[in-house]
Design a protein around this motif. Sequence first.
Motif, mmCIF file in Angstrom:
data_model
loop_
_atom_site.group_PDB
_atom_site.id
_atom_site.type_symbol
_atom_site.label_atom_id
_atom_site.label_comp_id
_atom_site.label_asym_id
_atom_site.label_seq_id
_atom_site.Cartn_x
_atom_site.Cartn_y
_atom_site.Cartn_z
ATOM 1 N N VAL A 238 15.119 -19.599 -24.626
ATOM 2 C CA VAL A 238 13.668 -19.479 -24.838
ATOM 3 C C VAL A 238 13.419 -18.286 -25.749
ATOM 4 C CG1 VAL A 238 13.087 -20.524 -22.618
ATOM 5 C CG2 VAL A 238 13.351 -18.046 -22.768
ATOM 6 N N THR A 239 12.261 -18.262 -26.379
ATOM 7 C CA THR A 239 11.936 -17.146 -27.262
ATOM 8 C C THR A 239 11.084 -16.090 -26.567
ATOM 9 O OG1 THR A 239 9.998 -18.331 -28.105
ATOM 10 C CG2 THR A 239 12.063 -18.580 -29.330
ATOM 11 N N ARG A 240 10.489 -16.459 -25.440
ATOM 12 C CA ARG A 240 9.607 -15.535 -24.715
ATOM 13 C C ARG A 240 9.700 -15.873 -23.233
ATOM 14 N NH1 ARG A 240 3.794 -14.937 -23.644
ATOM 15 N NH2 ARG A 240 3.169 -12.777 -24.082
ATOM 16 N N ALA A 241 9.690 -14.860 -22.382
ATOM 17 C CA ALA A 241 9.800 -15.114 -20.945
ATOM 18 C C ALA A 241 9.131 -14.000 -20.164
ATOM 19 C CB ALA A 241 11.260 -15.240 -20.524
ATOM 20 N N PRO B 259 10.345 -10.324 -10.316
ATOM 21 C CA PRO B 259 11.341 -9.695 -9.438
ATOM 22 C C PRO B 259 12.577 -10.553 -9.208
ATOM 23 C CG PRO B 259 9.135 -9.365 -8.562
ATOM 24 C CD PRO B 259 8.992 -10.318 -9.716
ATOM 25 N N LEU B 260 12.460 -11.890 -9.396
ATOM 26 C CA LEU B 260 13.602 -12.790 -9.190
ATOM 27 C C LEU B 260 14.317 -13.145 -10.489
ATOM 28 C CD1 LEU B 260 12.135 -15.315 -6.575
ATOM 29 C CD2 LEU B 260 13.481 -13.251 -6.156
ATOM 30 N N GLY B 261 13.833 -12.643 -11.639
ATOM 31 C CA GLY B 261 14.476 -12.960 -12.904
ATOM 32 C C GLY B 261 13.506 -13.557 -13.907
ATOM 33 N N LEU B 262 14.059 -14.167 -14.964
ATOM 34 C CA LEU B 262 13.237 -14.701 -16.048
ATOM 35 C C LEU B 262 12.519 -15.986 -15.637
ATOM 36 C CD1 LEU B 262 15.387 -14.244 -19.282
ATOM 37 C CD2 LEU B 262 13.831 -12.639 -18.175
ATOM 38 N N GLU C 226 26.253 -0.834 -24.089
ATOM 39 C CA GLU C 226 25.422 -1.083 -22.912
ATOM 40 C C GLU C 226 26.003 -0.437 -21.652
ATOM 41 O OE1 GLU C 226 27.576 -5.128 -23.614
ATOM 42 O OE2 GLU C 226 26.988 -3.354 -24.760
ATOM 43 N N ASP C 227 27.265 -0.028 -21.720
ATOM 44 C CA ASP C 227 27.863 0.686 -20.581
ATOM 45 C C ASP C 227 27.111 1.978 -20.261
ATOM 46 O OD1 ASP C 227 29.735 -1.314 -20.589
ATOM 47 O OD2 ASP C 227 31.424 -0.064 -21.202
ATOM 48 N N THR C 228 26.336 2.491 -21.223
ATOM 49 C CA THR C 228 25.649 3.775 -21.042
ATOM 50 C C THR C 228 24.153 3.617 -20.788
ATOM 51 O OG1 THR C 228 25.173 4.072 -23.414
ATOM 52 C CG2 THR C 228 27.322 4.819 -22.614
ATOM 53 N N TRP C 229 23.659 2.395 -20.642
ATOM 54 C CA TRP C 229 22.215 2.177 -20.490
ATOM 55 C C TRP C 229 21.855 2.068 -19.014
ATOM 56 C CZ3 TRP C 229 21.854 -2.519 -24.375
ATOM 57 C CH2 TRP C 229 22.242 -2.077 -25.647
ATOM 58 N N SER C 230 21.520 3.159 -18.396
ATOM 59 C CA SER C 230 21.191 3.116 -16.972
ATOM 60 C C SER C 230 19.761 2.647 -16.730
ATOM 61 C CB SER C 230 21.421 4.485 -16.332
ATOM 62 O OG SER C 230 20.632 5.469 -16.973
ATOM 63 N N GLU C 231 18.818 3.066 -17.582
ATOM 64 C CA GLU C 231 17.443 2.596 -17.507
ATOM 65 C C GLU C 231 17.012 2.132 -18.883
ATOM 66 O OE1 GLU C 231 14.554 4.846 -14.797
ATOM 67 O OE2 GLU C 231 15.998 6.390 -15.372
ATOM 68 N N ILE C 232 16.463 0.925 -18.974
ATOM 69 C CA ILE C 232 16.036 0.427 -20.276
ATOM 70 C C ILE C 232 14.605 -0.092 -20.212
ATOM 71 C CG2 ILE C 232 18.358 -0.123 -21.097
ATOM 72 C CD1 ILE C 232 17.846 -3.028 -20.439
ATOM 73 N N LEU C 233 13.941 -0.038 -21.364
ATOM 74 C CA LEU C 233 12.584 -0.536 -21.538
ATOM 75 C C LEU C 233 12.593 -1.614 -22.606
ATOM 76 C CD1 LEU C 233 10.692 2.899 -21.786
ATOM 77 C CD2 LEU C 233 11.178 1.573 -19.721
ATOM 78 N N ILE C 234 11.959 -2.737 -22.293
ATOM 79 C CA ILE C 234 11.768 -3.813 -23.265
ATOM 80 C C ILE C 234 10.315 -4.234 -23.139
ATOM 81 C CG2 ILE C 234 12.518 -6.066 -24.110
ATOM 82 C CD1 ILE C 234 15.097 -5.703 -22.513
ATOM 83 N N GLY C 235 9.513 -3.976 -24.184
ATOM 84 C CA GLY C 235 8.085 -4.225 -24.046
ATOM 85 C C GLY C 235 7.546 -3.369 -22.915
ATOM 86 N N ASN C 236 6.843 -4.003 -21.971
ATOM 87 C CA ASN C 236 6.344 -3.256 -20.810
ATOM 88 C C ASN C 236 7.226 -3.437 -19.585
ATOM 89 O OD1 ASN C 236 5.708 -5.926 -20.414
ATOM 90 N ND2 ASN C 236 3.593 -5.579 -19.757
ATOM 91 N N THR D 220 7.753 -5.414 -13.838
ATOM 92 C CA THR D 220 7.699 -6.754 -14.405
ATOM 93 C C THR D 220 6.856 -6.767 -15.683
ATOM 94 O OG1 THR D 220 5.786 -7.336 -13.052
ATOM 95 C CG2 THR D 220 7.963 -7.808 -12.135
ATOM 96 N N GLY D 221 6.924 -7.878 -16.421
ATOM 97 C CA GLY D 221 6.153 -8.014 -17.652
ATOM 98 C C GLY D 221 6.745 -9.098 -18.529
ATOM 99 N N MET D 222 6.400 -9.086 -19.813
ATOM 100 C CA MET D 222 6.858 -10.095 -20.757
ATOM 101 C C MET D 222 7.891 -9.501 -21.705
ATOM 102 S SD MET D 222 5.162 -12.783 -19.825
ATOM 103 C CE MET D 222 5.676 -13.857 -21.179
ATOM 104 N N VAL D 223 8.873 -10.314 -22.071
ATOM 105 C CA VAL D 223 9.835 -9.953 -23.109
ATOM 106 C C VAL D 223 9.933 -11.113 -24.081
ATOM 107 C CG1 VAL D 223 11.201 -8.401 -21.650
ATOM 108 C CG2 VAL D 223 11.795 -10.826 -21.764
ATOM 109 N N GLN D 224 10.307 -10.810 -25.307
ATOM 110 C CA GLN D 224 10.505 -11.881 -26.282
ATOM 111 C C GLN D 224 11.587 -11.490 -27.273
ATOM 112 O OE1 GLN D 224 6.656 -12.520 -28.030
ATOM 113 N NE2 GLN D 224 6.692 -10.645 -29.235
ATOM 114 N N VAL D 225 12.164 -12.508 -27.910
ATOM 115 C CA VAL D 225 13.173 -12.272 -28.937
ATOM 116 C C VAL D 225 12.539 -11.435 -30.042
ATOM 117 C CG1 VAL D 225 14.608 -13.368 -30.690
ATOM 118 C CG2 VAL D 225 14.459 -14.369 -28.390
#
Length: 322
Positions: A60-63, A67-70, A237-247, A309-314
């Motif tokens: 998908v291009t947007r999801a 709390p349970l996943g995409l 990615e081995d070093t990414w303990s906390e990440i932000l994607i969009g909100n 939670t929130g939206m992510v997209q390619v």
Amino acid sequence: MALLPHWRSAWLCTAAAVALAAAAAAWRWRRARASCRPVQVGTVSGLFIHPVKSCRGVAVTRAQVTPLGLRSGDLRDRCWTVIQEDGRMLSAKQEPRLLLVSVTCEEGYLILNAPEMKTLRIPVEQPQTNSVWNCSRFGIQAQGRDCGDEAAQWITTFLNSEPYRLVHYESNMTTRKPRDFLPPFQPTDQVAYAEAAPILLISEASLEDLNSRLEKKVAITNFRPNIVVTGCGPFEEDTWSEILIGNVELNRRMSCPRCVITTIDPDTGIMTKKEPLETLKSYRKCDPSEQHAFKASPPFGWLYGVAKTGMVQVGDPVYKLI
């Protein structure tokens, strides 16, 4: 003024002390977060939802990150599963041909296709009169609504094996808590039928590094990720303990132990139990503290809990907090 009994006065003092400690901890956490700096580490290049456990994923291009996943409409990650008659969830480890089943959702129907099988269309919303199963994996249970005899017969016929049932997770049903068998997870983490985590993330660079060591290259779909990232170096990615994607905020829990499912040819459903697993074992090692969870399984990709939670997209930038 009447005096409080000694025990009640002591209880109130204790409660006040606990509340004060909690408030102080929250203040320290907010202050620490305020001092964190987001640094872009890559860009989302792929999003995958796997509606039926161990069946093919859907790009998908947007999801929506829940709390349970995409989730994208009725497509929800690993919210359907095939079970045995005793309620145990079926995996491609036992039935590799599950990976040949393609899945989509359309106009309120779950649609399954597989080689030499007629298309199966069943309602996403099943009658409330259908039985509810306790579905177990690693001894931890979730619930699922039975999807009916037609779906059961379709799955059983395609796999040409013992009788199976298809069940669907509905909101407010019991979920599985990864913390019950994997200590790195938090008590708030939950999944429906996923092995352990709501989100699995892998970088394209890590896959390219692996493929440079293999005679026959493998695709990202061999590893069944939810989020794929480009624009970083191998295993950054081995070093990414906390990440932000969009909100969306994701917190790393542990690296993903890889199993024989990665050795199944997605075009034939044949399992070799060799590559890419053997090559991964030669150079990817888990942290010694996680040896009890990994045993002989090499790590590849990372499992994340959902903090916000929130939206992510390619195309979304991916930031890590430092």
